[in-house]
Motif scaffolding. Structure first.
Motif, PDB file in Angstrom:
ATOM      1  N   GLY A   1     -21.365   3.298   2.769  1.00 31.94           N
ATOM      2  CA  GLY A   1     -20.258   3.801   1.952  1.00 31.94           C
ATOM      3  C   GLY A   1     -19.397   4.783   2.724  1.00 31.94           C
ATOM      4  O   GLY A   1     -18.163   4.739   2.657  1.00 31.94           O
ATOM      5  N   HIS A   2     -20.035   5.661   3.484  1.00 34.37           N
ATOM      6  CA  HIS A   2     -19.278   6.616   4.306  1.00 34.37           C
ATOM      7  C   HIS A   2     -18.487   5.879   5.385  1.00 34.37           C
ATOM      8  O   HIS A   2     -17.345   6.227   5.677  1.00 34.37           O
ATOM      9  N   GLY A   3     -19.099   4.863   5.965  1.00 41.55           N
ATOM     10  CA  GLY A   3     -18.393   4.062   6.964  1.00 41.55           C
ATOM     11  C   GLY A   3     -17.182   3.366   6.354  1.00 41.55           C
ATOM     12  O   GLY A   3     -16.103   3.336   6.954  1.00 41.55           O
ATOM     13  N   ASP A   4     -17.353   2.827   5.158  1.00 39.79           N
ATOM     14  CA  ASP A   4     -16.228   2.184   4.468  1.00 39.79           C
ATOM     15  C   ASP A   4     -15.116   3.193   4.186  1.00 39.79           C
ATOM     16  O   ASP A   4     -13.929   2.881   4.311  1.00 39.79           O
ATOM     17  N   ASP A   5     -15.516   4.422   3.809  1.00 41.72           N
ATOM     18  CA  ASP A   5     -14.520   5.471   3.560  1.00 41.72           C
ATOM     19  C   ASP A   5     -13.746   5.814   4.839  1.00 41.72           C
ATOM     20  O   ASP A   5     -12.532   6.050   4.794  1.00 41.72           O
ATOM     21  N   LEU A   6     -14.447   5.845   5.972  1.00 44.90           N
ATOM     22  CA  LEU A   6     -13.763   6.116   7.245  1.00 44.90           C
ATOM     23  C   LEU A   6     -12.767   5.018   7.581  1.00 44.90           C
ATOM     24  O   LEU A   6     -11.651   5.291   8.034  1.00 44.90           O
ATOM     25  N   LYS A   7     -13.166   3.771   7.347  1.00 41.23           N
ATOM     26  CA  LYS A   7     -12.244   2.653   7.604  1.00 41.23           C
ATOM     27  C   LYS A   7     -11.020   2.743   6.698  1.00 41.23           C
ATOM     28  O   LYS A   7      -9.894   2.525   7.143  1.00 41.23           O
ATOM     29  N   ALA A   8     -11.239   3.066   5.429  1.00 40.95           N
ATOM     30  CA  ALA A   8     -10.120   3.198   4.488  1.00 40.95           C
ATOM     31  C   ALA A   8      -9.204   4.347   4.901  1.00 40.95           C
ATOM     32  O   ALA A   8      -7.973   4.227   4.803  1.00 40.95           O
ATOM     33  N   ALA A   9      -9.780   5.439   5.374  1.00 43.82           N
ATOM     34  CA  ALA A   9      -8.967   6.572   5.829  1.00 43.82           C
ATOM     35  C   ALA A   9      -8.109   6.172   7.027  1.00 43.82           C
ATOM     36  O   ALA A   9      -6.940   6.557   7.115  1.00 43.82           O
ATOM     37  N   ALA A  10      -8.673   5.393   7.930  1.00 41.35           N
ATOM     38  CA  ALA A  10      -7.911   4.941   9.100  1.00 41.35           C
ATOM     39  C   ALA A  10      -6.700   4.125   8.667  1.00 41.35           C
ATOM     40  O   ALA A  10      -5.590   4.308   9.184  1.00 41.35           O
ATOM     41  N   VAL A  11      -6.898   3.244   7.708  1.00 43.74           N
ATOM     42  CA  VAL A  11      -5.792   2.418   7.202  1.00 43.74           C
ATOM     43  C   VAL A  11      -4.736   3.300   6.545  1.00 43.74           C
ATOM     44  O   VAL A  11      -3.537   3.140   6.780  1.00 43.74           O
ATOM     45  N   LYS A  12      -5.165   4.270   5.748  1.00 42.42           N
ATOM     46  CA  LYS A  12      -4.211   5.152   5.064  1.00 42.42           C
ATOM     47  C   LYS A  12      -3.423   6.006   6.063  1.00 42.42           C
ATOM     48  O   LYS A  12      -2.233   6.236   5.871  1.00 42.42           O
ATOM     49  N   TYR A  13      -4.100   6.477   7.102  1.00 42.92           N
ATOM     50  CA  TYR A  13      -3.388   7.257   8.116  1.00 42.92           C
ATOM     51  C   TYR A  13      -2.298   6.414   8.770  1.00 42.92           C
ATOM     52  O   TYR A  13      -1.174   6.863   8.964  1.00 42.92           O
ATOM     53  N   LEU A  14      -2.639   5.187   9.111  1.00 40.02           N
ATOM     54  CA  LEU A  14      -1.646   4.313   9.744  1.00 40.02           C
ATOM     55  C   LEU A  14      -0.490   4.010   8.804  1.00 40.02           C
ATOM     56  O   LEU A  14       0.674   4.040   9.214  1.00 40.02           O
ATOM     57  N   GLU A  15      -0.799   3.731   7.546  1.00 37.50           N
ATOM     58  CA  GLU A  15       0.257   3.460   6.572  1.00 37.50           C
ATOM     59  C   GLU A  15       1.155   4.677   6.377  1.00 37.50           C
ATOM     60  O   GLU A  15       2.385   4.550   6.326  1.00 37.50           O
ATOM     61  N   SER A  16       0.545   5.859   6.294  1.00 39.97           N
ATOM     62  CA  SER A  16       1.326   7.086   6.122  1.00 39.97           C
ATOM     63  C   SER A  16       2.207   7.351   7.331  1.00 39.97           C
ATOM     64  O   SER A  16       3.366   7.759   7.194  1.00 39.97           O
TER      65      SER A  16
END
Length: 120
Positions: free
Chosen positions: A67-82
């Motif tokens: 779950g933490h790994g999935d959260d890190l992946k989601a954060a990476a996507v959000k950073y790129l989108e932002s």
């Protein structure tokens, strides 16, 4: 490549992968119950229950780690989108300012190239 917010999306994804690797290695361990005669059925049953309890705890930790790994992946996507969204806004503002620059006596193209990261 570092994103505009100082995050490194590739490193976030790599860290997520390492978490999954480590957690997967723990769950892949040999979970053996009692292998001998301990002289009392209660001892063997207790040992077997202990192993099952530990295995269940490790599986729960694996779920949390994933779950933490999935959260890190989601954060990476959000950073790129932002970063992309902010870059588009800044680029648009730079173009607007550049279009007004000649009237103000400022060399055209200078501001938008700075905002686009194309300083020259």
């Amino acid at each position: 490549m570092t994103a505009g917010f100082g995050a490194v999306p590739d490193e976030l994804r790599e860290t997520a992968g390492r978490i999954a690797d480590v957690a997967g290695g723990a769950i892949g361990m040999a979970w053996n119950g009692p292998s001998g005669d301990y002289g009392h059925a209660g001892v063997q049953a207790g040992w077997a229950q202990f192993v099952e309890d530990i295995k269940a705890q490790v599986e729960q930790l694996l779920e949390k780690a994933n779950g933490h790994g999935d959260d890190l992946k989601a954060a990476a996507v959000k950073y790129l989108e932002s970063e992309q969204s902010a870059g588009s806004v800044l680029s648009g503002l730079g173009e607007m300012v550049d279009s007004l620059a000649p009237a103000a006596g400022i060399a055209g193209g200078a501001i938008s190239s700075v905002l686009d990261g194309k300083q020259g």
